[in-house]
Design a protein around this motif. Structure first.
Motif, PDB file in Angstrom:
ATOM      1  N   ARG A 387       0.806  -1.221   0.000  1.00 32.55           N
ATOM      2  CA  ARG A 387       0.000   0.000   0.000  1.00 32.55           C
ATOM      3  C   ARG A 387       0.840   1.274   0.000  1.00 32.55           C
ATOM      4  NH1 ARG A 387      -4.940  -0.350  -1.551  1.00 32.55           N
ATOM      5  NH2 ARG A 387      -5.636   1.334  -0.167  1.00 32.55           N
ATOM      6  N   CYS A 388       2.163   1.108   0.101  1.00 29.95           N
ATOM      7  CA  CYS A 388       3.005   2.309   0.150  1.00 29.95           C
ATOM      8  C   CYS A 388       4.238   2.170  -0.745  1.00 29.95           C
ATOM      9  CB  CYS A 388       3.417   2.605   1.594  1.00 29.95           C
ATOM     10  SG  CYS A 388       4.419   4.103   1.769  1.00 29.95           S
ATOM     11  N   VAL A 389       5.170   1.306  -0.361  1.00 24.00           N
ATOM     12  CA  VAL A 389       6.470   1.271  -1.038  1.00 24.00           C
ATOM     13  C   VAL A 389       6.331   0.980  -2.526  1.00 24.00           C
ATOM     14  CG1 VAL A 389       8.705   0.108  -1.157  1.00 24.00           C
ATOM     15  CG2 VAL A 389       7.704   0.660   1.071  1.00 24.00           C
ATOM     16  N   ASP A 390       5.509  -0.004  -2.874  1.00 22.88           N
ATOM     17  CA  ASP A 390       5.379  -0.372  -4.290  1.00 22.88           C
ATOM     18  C   ASP A 390       4.909   0.786  -5.163  1.00 22.88           C
ATOM     19  OD1 ASP A 390       6.202  -2.934  -3.717  1.00 22.88           O
ATOM     20  OD2 ASP A 390       4.197  -3.817  -3.749  1.00 22.88           O
ATOM     21  N   GLY A 391       4.219   1.736  -4.580  1.00 18.09           N
ATOM     22  CA  GLY A 391       3.673   2.848  -5.360  1.00 18.09           C
ATOM     23  C   GLY A 391       4.415   4.160  -5.205  1.00 18.09           C
ATOM     24  N   ILE A 392       5.563   4.150  -4.522  1.00 19.97           N
ATOM     25  CA  ILE A 392       6.317   5.399  -4.338  1.00 19.97           C
ATOM     26  C   ILE A 392       6.878   5.890  -5.668  1.00 19.97           C
ATOM     27  CG2 ILE A 392       8.423   6.382  -3.334  1.00 19.97           C
ATOM     28  CD1 ILE A 392       7.935   4.701  -0.856  1.00 19.97           C
ATOM     29  N   VAL A 393       6.749   7.187  -5.887  1.00 24.21           N
ATOM     30  CA  VAL A 393       7.287   7.833  -7.082  1.00 24.21           C
ATOM     31  C   VAL A 393       8.296   8.885  -6.641  1.00 24.21           C
ATOM     32  CG1 VAL A 393       6.730   9.280  -9.083  1.00 24.21           C
ATOM     33  CG2 VAL A 393       5.160   7.451  -8.371  1.00 24.21           C
ATOM     34  N   ALA A 394       9.401   8.968  -7.362  1.00 21.68           N
ATOM     35  CA  ALA A 394      10.403   9.991  -7.049  1.00 21.68           C
ATOM     36  C   ALA A 394      10.076  11.282  -7.789  1.00 21.68           C
ATOM     37  CB  ALA A 394      11.789   9.503  -7.443  1.00 21.68           C
ATOM     38  N   ASP A 395      10.252  12.397  -7.106  1.00 28.96           N
ATOM     39  CA  ASP A 395      10.152  13.707  -7.764  1.00 28.96           C
ATOM     40  C   ASP A 395      11.573  14.113  -8.158  1.00 28.96           C
ATOM     41  OD1 ASP A 395       9.896  16.390  -8.488  1.00 28.96           O
ATOM     42  OD2 ASP A 395       8.274  16.758  -7.058  1.00 28.96           O
ATOM     43  N   GLU A 396      11.962  13.742  -9.369  1.00 32.13           N
ATOM     44  CA  GLU A 396      13.348  13.958  -9.797  1.00 32.13           C
ATOM     45  C   GLU A 396      13.701  15.437  -9.859  1.00 32.13           C
ATOM     46  OE1 GLU A 396      14.955  11.591 -12.967  1.00 32.13           O
ATOM     47  OE2 GLU A 396      13.256  10.194 -12.908  1.00 32.13           O
ATOM     48  N   GLU A 397      12.776  16.242 -10.320  1.00 36.18           N
ATOM     49  CA  GLU A 397      13.058  17.675 -10.418  1.00 36.18           C
ATOM     50  C   GLU A 397      13.290  18.278  -9.041  1.00 36.18           C
ATOM     51  OE1 GLU A 397      10.053  19.709 -12.598  1.00 36.18           O
ATOM     52  OE2 GLU A 397      10.445  18.618 -14.474  1.00 36.18           O
ATOM     53  N   ARG A 398      12.503  17.839  -8.070  1.00 32.62           N
ATOM     54  CA  ARG A 398      12.680  18.367  -6.714  1.00 32.62           C
ATOM     55  C   ARG A 398      14.021  17.918  -6.143  1.00 32.62           C
ATOM     56  NH1 ARG A 398      11.741  22.420  -3.194  1.00 32.62           N
ATOM     57  NH2 ARG A 398      11.438  21.657  -1.063  1.00 32.62           N
ATOM     58  N   CYS A 399      14.371  16.660  -6.339  1.00 33.82           N
ATOM     59  CA  CYS A 399      15.665  16.155  -5.860  1.00 33.82           C
ATOM     60  C   CYS A 399      16.812  16.970  -6.470  1.00 33.82           C
ATOM     61  CB  CYS A 399      15.833  14.684  -6.220  1.00 33.82           C
ATOM     62  SG  CYS A 399      14.795  13.548  -5.278  1.00 33.82           S
ATOM     63  N   GLN A 400      16.709  17.234  -7.783  1.00 35.63           N
ATOM     64  CA  GLN A 400      17.761  17.990  -8.468  1.00 35.63           C
ATOM     65  C   GLN A 400      17.813  19.425  -7.977  1.00 35.63           C
ATOM     66  OE1 GLN A 400      20.013  16.807 -10.468  1.00 35.63           O
ATOM     67  NE2 GLN A 400      20.994  18.768 -10.948  1.00 35.63           N
ATOM     68  N   ALA A 401      16.648  20.042  -7.786  1.00 35.29           N
ATOM     69  CA  ALA A 401      16.620  21.436  -7.340  1.00 35.29           C
ATOM     70  C   ALA A 401      17.217  21.583  -5.946  1.00 35.29           C
ATOM     71  CB  ALA A 401      15.179  21.944  -7.357  1.00 35.29           C
ATOM     72  N   LEU A 402      16.865  20.686  -5.047  1.00 35.32           N
ATOM     73  CA  LEU A 402      17.424  20.751  -3.695  1.00 35.32           C
ATOM     74  C   LEU A 402      18.928  20.530  -3.718  1.00 35.32           C
ATOM     75  CD1 LEU A 402      14.718  18.763  -1.675  1.00 35.32           C
ATOM     76  CD2 LEU A 402      15.182  21.219  -1.552  1.00 35.32           C
ATOM     77  N   LEU A 403      19.363  19.613  -4.570  1.00 36.37           N
ATOM     78  CA  LEU A 403      20.794  19.323  -4.663  1.00 36.37           C
ATOM     79  C   LEU A 403      21.556  20.533  -5.194  1.00 36.37           C
ATOM     80  CD1 LEU A 403      23.008  17.163  -4.355  1.00 36.37           C
ATOM     81  CD2 LEU A 403      22.533  16.474  -6.713  1.00 36.37           C
ATOM     82  N   GLU A 404      21.032  21.133  -6.250  1.00 35.53           N
ATOM     83  CA  GLU A 404      21.725  22.286  -6.851  1.00 35.53           C
ATOM     84  C   GLU A 404      21.736  23.488  -5.919  1.00 35.53           C
ATOM     85  OE1 GLU A 404      19.786  22.978 -10.546  1.00 35.53           O
ATOM     86  OE2 GLU A 404      20.759  21.289 -11.565  1.00 35.53           O
ATOM     87  N   ASN A 405      20.720  23.601  -5.082  1.00 34.66           N
ATOM     88  CA  ASN A 405      20.643  24.745  -4.174  1.00 34.66           C
ATOM     89  C   ASN A 405      21.393  24.513  -2.873  1.00 34.66           C
ATOM     90  OD1 ASN A 405      19.591  27.404  -3.695  1.00 34.66           O
ATOM     91  ND2 ASN A 405      18.191  26.489  -2.193  1.00 34.66           N
TER      92      ASN A 405
END
Length: 465
Positions: A387-405
């Motif tokens: 009900r949780c892990v199998d359906g997790i989606v990554a927000d790649e843009e958010r990960c990249q934005a936080l990393l760059e900032n």
């Protein structure tokens, strides 16, 4: 009006529902212990554990000439039906009880005796033909029956728990592979630390769950040593020679568990150290599982005003007043299961310590809490997977934005330009809202700035390596 029958013992007469397969001792326990509302039949493994013990003892008594074939065969036939899942509704005493499990043992003795009487063509309660104590409980005591049955009950719940752990670990590993290419900020103490991949983070979750499978299996072997045949406090009183060895051999065949007879039956009748150790590994699993759920909730926080690196499946509306709000309800419920398990471990610890002399009267609460923990953890991990892990989606843009900032790449510069220079660069960038690249030239000597910029331009993956 419920039709009743009357049974009489040394304490007097007592009314019992006519349709009940139990007898007077069980009825008294029902009246004495209206405690949790949880009957022992709530744990089917406990009932089948009792049936397995009673069957093994009937076979041993028959083999040793202590019980007539007709009686033994009737007892065995009833036990086989209980092992198949029948008659569990007659096991009615509260799981929490005084008496070191005597009420549970008597519930089993009476139900088996009465059902065996019916198989012999007799009426319930005609104990002169087949008696709960003299026949079903022959060569036994609650002191050895109950400790053996509760060990079998706990052992029966291990495979489903391990399967749930494997399933959750597999789900997390699948996400690790899916997220390996996504770089993000790694954190310590809730502060930006160094770059890492989202896949590596999920792989760590999988490992932390999976590594306790072997430990759980190892500690479960402590539960395979039993004191059956020790009768009262391990003295073997009222049991024939070799009864314990014979009964345990039969019980091995019935249960499929690698059981062994304790070398010191006096010690084994009072020591609950095996449950303390086993409960401890359940607590360890719970603590680690709860930590994973904490991280999932933090990583999904927001979705816009928090970290928001991952998106958990929306399984239900999150608020009765805030439209569109979605809460991390699956990790939250798993957290609560883990808190309960940690508290249950303390209960087991205190109960194990509370024994006096040759017996521990607190065994009922120990098995109640151990089985509760095992069942809840099994269900919680299965729900977390599906009900949780199998359906997790990554927000790649958010990960990249936080990393760059962030300024996390500065750690990789420390061996190249020195810790002091790297610290100065990070502080200037943070104070002025600049990237490391933008802060390098005004802060570092020109030669160091060139070196720093050349390494910062390798890209995130190279810097991590």
């Amino acid at each position: 009006m419920t039709t009743t029958r009357t049974e009489t013992d040394s304490l007097g007469a007592i009314s019992i529902p006519q349709a009940a397969a139990w007898g007077r001792q069980t009825q008294r326990a029902l009246e004495n212990f209206p405690i949790t509302g949880v009957a022992i039949s709530h744990y089917p493994e406990l009932i089948t554990g009792l049936a397995a013990v009673k069957k093994a003892c009937a076979l041993a008594n028959k083999q040793l000439g202590e019980l007539a074939d007709q009686k033994a065969d009737a007892i065995v036939a009833v036990c086989d039906e209980i092992l198949e899942g029948q008659h569990h509704e007659h096991f009615v005493v509260d799981v929490m009880q005084g008496g070191a499990g005597t009420s549970t043992n008597m519930n089993a003795n009476e139900v088996i005796a009465n059902l065996a009487l019916q198989k012999l063509g007799l009426e319930i309660g005609e104990y002169r033909h087949l008696h709960p104590n003299d026949d079903v409980n022959r060569s036994q005591s609650t002191n050895d029956v109950y400790p053996t049955a509760i060990r079998l009950a706990a052992l029966a719940r291990i495979s489903p728990l391990i399967e749930a752990m494997h399933s959750l670990s597999k789900s997390l590993m699948a996400k690790a592979a899916e997220f390996d290419h996504i770089m993000k900020v790694g954190r310590t103490q809730l502060q930006d630390a160094v770059p890492m991949s989202l896949g590596a983070e999920f792989r760590g979750f999988a490992t932390t769950i999976n590594e306790d499978v072997d430990r759980l299996g190892d500690l479960s072997r402590l539960l395979t040593e039993v004191n059956l045949g020790g009768t009262a406090i391990g003295t073997r009183i009222n049991a024939p020679v070799k009864f314990g060895e014979t009964a345990v051999a039969h019980l091995r065949d019935i249960s499929g568990e690698p059981l062994s007879l304790a070398a010191d039956l006096i010690e084994a009748s009072s020591d609950l150290g095996a449950f303390v150790m086993f409960s401890g590994i359940l607590k360890r699993v719970s603590i680690k599982l709860s930590k994973v759920c904490n991280d999932l909730r933090l990583m999904s926080s927001g979705p816009r005003a928090g970290i928001g690196e991952i998106i958990l499946p929306a399984v239900q509306a999150g608020s009765s007043i805030m439209p569109g709000k979605v809460n991390p309800v699956i990790p939250e419920v798993v957290n609560q299961v883990c808190y309960q398990a940690i508290g249950n471990d303390l209960t087991v610890t205190m109960a194990a310590e509370a024994g006096q002399f040759q017996l521990n009267a607190m065994e009922p609460v120990i098995i109640h809490k151990v089985l509760e923990t095992m069942g809840s953890l099994t269900n919680a991990m299965n729900v977390l997977s599906t009900r949780c892990v199998d359906g997790i989606v990554a927000d790649e843009e958010r990960c990249q934005a936080l990393l760059e900032n962030s300024l996390v790449h500065v750690t990789a510069l420390a061996p190249i330009i020195g810790y002091e220079a790297a610290t100065k660069l990070a502080k200037h960038a943070q104070a002025n809202g600049l990237s490391l690249q933008a802060a390098a030239e005004p802060v570092l000597p020109s030669e160091q700035a060139v070196i720093a910029l050349s390494h910062l331009n390798f890209g995130e993956a190279s810097i991590v390596e």
